[in-house]
Write an enzyme that holds these catalytic residues in place. Structure first.
Site, PDB file in Angstrom:
ATOM      1  N   SER A 156     -13.233  43.686  30.028  1.00 28.66           N
ATOM      2  CA  SER A 156     -12.698  42.804  29.086  1.00 28.66           C
ATOM      3  C   SER A 156     -13.735  42.516  27.931  1.00 28.66           C
ATOM      4  O   SER A 156     -14.335  43.209  27.443  1.00 28.66           O
ATOM      5  CB  SER A 156     -11.831  41.578  29.426  1.00 28.66           C
ATOM      6  OG  SER A 156     -11.098  41.184  28.399  1.00 28.66           O
TER       7      SER A 156
ATOM      8  N   ASP B 289      -1.807  47.577  28.366  1.00 31.17           N
ATOM      9  CA  ASP B 289      -2.635  46.431  28.409  1.00 31.17           C
ATOM     10  C   ASP B 289      -2.258  45.525  27.041  1.00 31.17           C
ATOM     11  O   ASP B 289      -2.316  46.016  25.808  1.00 31.17           O
ATOM     12  CB  ASP B 289      -4.243  46.892  28.164  1.00 31.17           C
ATOM     13  CG  ASP B 289      -5.106  45.664  28.515  1.00 31.17           C
ATOM     14  OD1 ASP B 289      -4.751  44.379  28.167  1.00 31.17           O
ATOM     15  OD2 ASP B 289      -6.272  46.017  28.909  1.00 31.17           O
TER      16      ASP B 289
ATOM     17  N   HIS C 232      -3.577  44.902  31.683  1.00 29.52           N
ATOM     18  CA  HIS C 232      -4.954  44.134  31.612  1.00 29.52           C
ATOM     19  C   HIS C 232      -5.619  43.931  33.058  1.00 29.52           C
ATOM     20  O   HIS C 232      -6.700  44.102  33.093  1.00 29.52           O
ATOM     21  CB  HIS C 232      -5.057  42.932  30.658  1.00 29.52           C
ATOM     22  CG  HIS C 232      -6.600  42.684  30.468  1.00 29.52           C
ATOM     23  ND1 HIS C 232      -7.265  43.380  29.372  1.00 29.52           N
ATOM     24  CD2 HIS C 232      -7.099  41.591  30.516  1.00 29.52           C
ATOM     25  CE1 HIS C 232      -8.415  42.797  29.318  1.00 29.52           C
ATOM     26  NE2 HIS C 232      -8.347  41.695  29.943  1.00 29.52           N
TER      27      HIS C 232
END
Length: 686
Positions: A538, A623, A658
């Site tokens: 991330s 995501d 995610h």
């Protein structure tokens, strides 16, 4: 079998993007069309290429997966906790991916009541997640949120715990969380904006009503803020929390009067951060008021909540970060951080006791755990360290006696925590700042230039990666890897200022800190450039992208998970989830100064013709935090410009978001893929 697929080459369709008299040309902008078959075909081509190129490691991946899985106690259960007359337990069954939620009335010997079997609920779904379990005050109903895509858009539902019927009320596009008023018929919840996924509206739902009858009780109109709703531990107030990176605001009503209008606690002041906890006739606030960078504790009467009435309880300390408090009837527990280390301080309201729990090393994590009971002298906390499996401990705050309620079992007959050693190192950054690192290895691993080392970091949002034990990591350590967590600026490891010096126009400190840690590890003989690896996800994937451009020669391989790498374009597009709420973290590139600063490090904008290390890049099609097209575009550009033949793989999970795969074992397969990638580069095959 002979390789038949060549590395995919994405079509070049130039798109000109201009702002501040600066023209950027994005050749792969078209990849942001999620429904376009050409986009899906490209992602599938990359997946097929990855599968082909890593086919020789598949048996080893399976071995690693089975090894990781074998260490996990499959028929495991959480430590029970008691809430409102019931003991609540989460357990797992052998061979099953998902948790089973249960409860028992009054005693642990009572009959088990099944709340949810997520294994049955997940049947037929490639992705499944259950969140936000909330029990009505009379214990007769439970609300819950379900996500079947990984995009974090939850469907909120209610189940009767008397008949086990799931009510027809199904509310779409929520955060998954909800909270009950004390009348057992009113439920408050937050909905998300359909496009940006910002949590911006709070609704009031009456049992039996349809969703279109639900009343909007609050709307957050500032697109840099989100909104949530919860009940205080005292169960007296329903609270609406409005939050941004730098600012908080709260609204509340008495939980006995759900139809009242919400009253503002303290009107938002930009830069004023605070949280609220209720006790008797007072509210307690952790706040940065009056330049309390590391926060202080204040209190105010529940009838006079404006800032002018706030009174100091614990003063600000420059060297101590005040992170959280836990309120009990007779005790106040304070979670602090000093010199990077967790501290748990226990005091009595009558001031007859004030002491810290003792911890004896520099690579541990200790946190207050699930403490829902208000009237108790027992504090539940968790402890683990890089070399020590996690424990859940009940601590008697009066007698100071402790009971280990559960110790993580490592189902490996060869495992002995004494076979591993840990330490904390300090690197010197280019500006002279000392950067801490937590290091763990097998005691027989030699420290020299042939030793493989994996360096991990996150370094954003003030999120701190504390040193923690991992059974998965043992697969690396037992094969001679050293594992390092770099506590770089952008986290709050060394206090709030550590975060402030790693954001906005100081963001580059995050990246140079990581590189300087790498250089230190090489200089001190822990590894060499030929055996140094880096990993982050991330915002940590952004970190990987920057070090990749700035110091590619330092690393043999890099794993970048769901990486945020197209920073300029994303932060200029306020239709993308999270963008507007991120301005106080990265800066708003509509401002010229921020635009050029962000552009100077944005990984996608700084790919150049040079040699790059071996790369594995992962993403999820659904995501919601970092859109799949950021890593897809990045890989396409890297393929065109990199000047060596090192590996470059993009692996897209076409069913997940995610957080990756949803089942506890499915996620291990992703870990096994990543570890197999690293070990293949090291020539490790068993």
């Amino acid at each position: 079998m002979k390789n038949t697929l060549k590395a995919p080459v994405a079509r070049i369709i130039p798109k000109e993007l201009e702002i501040h008299n600066d023209l950027r040309t994005d050749n792969y902008f078209w990849l942001n069309q999620r429904e376009d078959q050409n986009v899906l075909d490209y992602l599938e081509e990359e997946n097929a290429y990855y599968e082909q190129e890593t086919a020789h490691t598949k048996d080893f991946e399976v071995q690693l997966f089975e090894e990781m899985k074998s260490r996990i106690k499959e028929d495991d259960a959480s430590v029970p906790y008691k809430y409102n007359g019931y003991w609540y337990i989460v357990r797992y069954e052998k061979g099953k991916d998902y948790p089973i939620y249960t409860r028992r009335k009054e005693t642990l010997e009572a009959d088990e009541e099944l709340l949810f079997d997520c294994n049955k609920m997940a049947e037929g779904h490639a992705y499944f997640r259950l969140v936000g379990l909330s029990i009505s005050p009379d214990n007769s109903m439970i609300s819950f949120g379900m996500d079947l895509t990984g995009r974090r858009q939850y469907t909120l539902q209610i189940k009767s715990l008397i008949t086990n019927e799931v009510f027809s009320d199904a509310i779409q596009n929520t955060t998954g969380s909800s909270t009950w008023a004390n009348d057992n018929s009113t439920l408050f919840y937050a909905k998300k904006d359909e496009q940006t996924l910002r949590s911006n509206e709070i609704f009031k739902h009456k049992i039996g009503d349809s969703e279109d009858q639900d009343a909007v009780v609050f709307t957050e109109n500032d697109d840099t803020f989100g909104a949530a709703v919860y009940k205080t531990k005292s169960r007296k107030y329903i609270v609406i929390a409005c939050y941004s990176t730098l600012t908080n605001e709260f609204h509340l009503i008495n939980a006995d009067s759900p139809d009242d209008n919400f009253k503002i606690f303290q009107r938002r002041i930009r830069g004023l951060e605070y949280s609220i906890s209720h006790f008797e006739d007072q509210f307690y606030m952790l706040t940065n008021k009056d330049d309390a960078t590391n926060f202080k504790l204040m209190k105010t009467s529940e009838t006079k909540t404006e800032i002018d009435n706030w009174v100091e309880v614990i003063a600000h300390r420059k060297e101590v970060l005040l992170e959280d408090i836990e309120i009990f009837k007779e005790y106040l527990v304070i979670s602090e951080r000093t010199n990077g280390l967790n501290q748990i301080r226990i005091t009595r309201w009558d001031k007859t006791l004030d002491y810290y729990l003792p911890f004896d090393n520099e690579t541990y994590t200790a946190n207050a755990g699930t403490n829902v009971d208000f009237d108790t002298e027992i504090l539940r906390y968790s402890y683990n360290a890089l070399t020590t499996p996690a424990s859940v401990i009940d601590f008697n705050m009066r007698t100071k006696e402790k009971e280990v309620k559960k110790e993580q079992e490592v189902l490996d007959p060869k495992f002995d925590k004494n076979n591993y050693v840990s330490e904390r190192l300090w690197a010197t950054a280019e500006d002279g700042t000392k950067i801490p690192m937590s290091v763990v290895r097998h005691k027989n691993t030699k420290l020299d230039g042939n030793t493989p080392l994996l360096q991990y970091a996150y370094g954003s949002y003030g999120s701190t990666i504390d040193p923690y034990f991992s059974t998965i990591r043992l697969s690396l350590l037992d094969r001679g890897f050293i594992y390092v967590i770099a506590h770089i600026r952008g986290s709050e490891y060394l206090g709030r200022e550590w975060y402030e010096s790693g954001k906005l126009l100081k963001k580059k400190n995050t990246f140079t800190d990581f590189i300087d840690c790498s250089k230190h590890l090489i200089e001190k003989g822990y590894t060499s450039k030929a055996h140094l690896y880096a990993m982050g996800g991330s915002a940590g994937g952004l970190l990987m992208g920057v070090i990749l451009n700035q110091a590619p020669h330092l690393y043999n391989g890099i794993i970048s998970q769901v990486p945020f790498v197209d920073v300029v374009s994303t932060m200029l597009d306020d239709t993308i989830p999270l963008t507007t709420g991120e301005y106080d973290e990265w800066g708003n590139p509509n401002d010229k100064d921020y635009y050029y600063y962000i552009k100077s490090y944005s990984p996608y904008d700084n790919v150049v013709s040079q040699d790059y290390p071996h790369l594995l890049i992962t993403t999820g099609l659904n995501d919601s935090q970092v859109q799949y097209w950021e890593p897809a575009k990045w890989v396409a550009k890297l393929r065109t410009l990199k000047t060596n033949t090192n590996k470059l793989y993009l692996n897209t999970n076409m069913d997940a978001g995610h957080g990756g795969a949803s089942g506890r074992f499915e996620s291990l397969k992703e870990d096994a893929q990543e570890f197999a990638f690293l070990m293949d580069l090291e020539g490790i095959t068993v």
